[in-house]
Design a protein around this motif. Structure first.
Motif, PDB file in Angstrom:
ATOM      1  N   PRO A 173       0.826  -1.215   0.000  1.00  0.00           N
ATOM      2  CA  PRO A 173       0.000   0.000   0.000  1.00  0.00           C
ATOM      3  C   PRO A 173       0.855   1.258   0.000  1.00  0.00           C
ATOM      4  O   PRO A 173       1.804   1.379   0.767  1.00  0.00           O
ATOM      5  N   ARG A 174       0.505   2.196  -0.877  1.00  0.00           N
ATOM      6  CA  ARG A 174       1.284   3.421  -1.022  1.00  0.00           C
ATOM      7  C   ARG A 174       0.748   4.520  -0.108  1.00  0.00           C
ATOM      8  O   ARG A 174      -0.397   4.487   0.331  1.00  0.00           O
ATOM      9  N   GLY A 175       1.601   5.512   0.115  1.00  0.00           N
ATOM     10  CA  GLY A 175       1.164   6.674   0.867  1.00  0.00           C
ATOM     11  C   GLY A 175       0.914   6.348   2.332  1.00  0.00           C
ATOM     12  O   GLY A 175       1.464   5.409   2.902  1.00  0.00           O
ATOM     13  N   ALA A 176       0.044   7.146   2.929  1.00  0.00           N
ATOM     14  CA  ALA A 176      -0.275   6.992   4.350  1.00  0.00           C
ATOM     15  C   ALA A 176      -1.389   5.968   4.527  1.00  0.00           C
ATOM     16  O   ALA A 176      -2.483   6.270   5.025  1.00  0.00           O
ATOM     17  N   LEU A 181      -4.617  -2.048   6.954  1.00  0.00           N
ATOM     18  CA  LEU A 181      -4.564  -2.439   5.553  1.00  0.00           C
ATOM     19  C   LEU A 181      -3.210  -3.065   5.224  1.00  0.00           C
ATOM     20  O   LEU A 181      -3.138  -4.076   4.501  1.00  0.00           O
ATOM     21  N   ARG A 182      -2.130  -2.494   5.742  1.00  0.00           N
ATOM     22  CA  ARG A 182      -0.813  -3.083   5.531  1.00  0.00           C
ATOM     23  C   ARG A 182      -0.723  -4.481   6.135  1.00  0.00           C
ATOM     24  O   ARG A 182      -0.177  -5.410   5.520  1.00  0.00           O
ATOM     25  N   ALA A 183      -1.253  -4.623   7.335  1.00  0.00           N
ATOM     26  CA  ALA A 183      -1.237  -5.936   7.978  1.00  0.00           C
ATOM     27  C   ALA A 183      -2.056  -6.945   7.184  1.00  0.00           C
ATOM     28  O   ALA A 183      -1.651  -8.114   7.022  1.00  0.00           O
ATOM     29  N   LEU A 184      -3.195  -6.513   6.675  1.00  0.00           N
ATOM     30  CA  LEU A 184      -4.068  -7.410   5.909  1.00  0.00           C
ATOM     31  C   LEU A 184      -3.377  -7.866   4.625  1.00  0.00           C
ATOM     32  O   LEU A 184      -3.374  -9.063   4.304  1.00  0.00           O
ATOM     33  N   THR A 185      -2.790  -6.939   3.883  1.00  0.00           N
ATOM     34  CA  THR A 185      -2.128  -7.326   2.635  1.00  0.00           C
ATOM     35  C   THR A 185      -0.897  -8.197   2.910  1.00  0.00           C
ATOM     36  O   THR A 185      -0.588  -9.108   2.133  1.00  0.00           O
ATOM     37  N   GLY A 186      -0.226  -7.956   4.020  1.00  0.00           N
ATOM     38  CA  GLY A 186       0.912  -8.800   4.381  1.00  0.00           C
ATOM     39  C   GLY A 186       0.491 -10.216   4.702  1.00  0.00           C
ATOM     40  O   GLY A 186       1.101 -11.183   4.229  1.00  0.00           O
TER      41      GLY A 186
END
Length: 257
Positions: A173-176, A181-186
């Motif tokens: 995920p880009r930006g802030a 969301l970062r944890a989910l995509t990871g």
């Protein structure tokens, strides 16, 4: 010297601390394996010998192969094996730390070391354990040992790739982007690779129906516990040694001046 001109620890200094941490962790893992695992191995060997004795009586042959190494020798060799394995893993961890330190988004050397050790534990131990858990003596067909070894090595590689995919997914995920969301995509990136690996690799179930389920389960837990002791001790020891090294590192601005 343990420091370069810019105040950064040299590879030899980091490697030495990785080897020392691995050696200590290996010995601790050997103690755990001796206490928790060896009684299960003895029980499994007794079952195996009993089955061989019954088969020998049925075939009219009482011949049994002599042991190349006695059980006392095997138990003593456990500490040597875990110490050497721990030192080797410590060397690999130190090498990975040296190569990847600049890519890890944390200013803390200790946190970076713990993160790498945790990644190795997840990818090289936990992921393979679920697919191909270890088996005690008397379990497994000798004719399939090559197939099982190849499958295990493949799942170790896939486990490490899955960890890498999880890191890439977390940073995707880009930006802030929000942390959830970062944890989910990871997590999704990690699980996707693991799922593909589990489906592609063949399942192996060669446990005899007569083998005690409780003994099998306790042996596997002891094996997993030995690996947990090894990697947790290695991560903590390596992080502590790096922190001591960092505490002796002069300020880089002062060195440059």
């Amino acid at each position: 010297m343990s420091l370069r001109a810019d105040g950064v620890p040299t590879y030899s200094a980091v490697l030495l601390r990785g080897l020392l941490a691995g050696l200590i962790a290996g010995l601790l893992a050997g103690v755990f394996g001796y206490v928790a695992g060896e009684p299960r191995v003895d029980a499994a060997i007794a079952i195996e010998e009993q089955a061989a004795h019954v088969a020998g009586e049925d075939t009219g042959s009482g011949h049994q192969d002599d042991e190349l190494v006695s059980r006392s020798g095997q138990k003593g060799g456990l500490f040597l094996a875990t110490a050497l394995f721990g030192a080797a893993m410590g060397g690999l961890l130190a090498t990975a730390y040296t190569l990847l330190r600049r890519r890890l988004r944390t200013p803390s050397d200790a946190r970076a070391a713990l993160g790498l050790a945790g990644a190795a534990l997840l990818g090289a131990v936990l992921v393979p354990f679920v697919k191909y858990p270890p088996n005690p003596p008397a379990v497994g067909d000798p004719a399939t040992i090559d197939q099982r070894t190849a499958g295990y090595l493949a799942i170790v590689v896939l486990g490490l790739v899955a960890v890498w995919a999880g890191v890439v997914g977390y940073r995707a995920p880009r930006g802030a982007a929000p942390e959830w969301l970062r944890a989910l995509t990871g997590v999704l990136g990690f699980l996707a690779v693991v799922a593909v690996g589990y489906v592609m690799l063949p399942a192996v179930d060669e446990v005899p129906s007569t083998f005690p389920a409780s003994l099998l389960w306790n042996f596997r837990l002891a094996s997993l516990g030995t690996q947990l002791v090894l990697w947790v001790s290695l991560g903590l020891g390596f992080a502590a040694l790096l922190s001591r090294l960092g505490a002796r590192t002069p300020d880089r601005a002062a060195v440059a001046g």
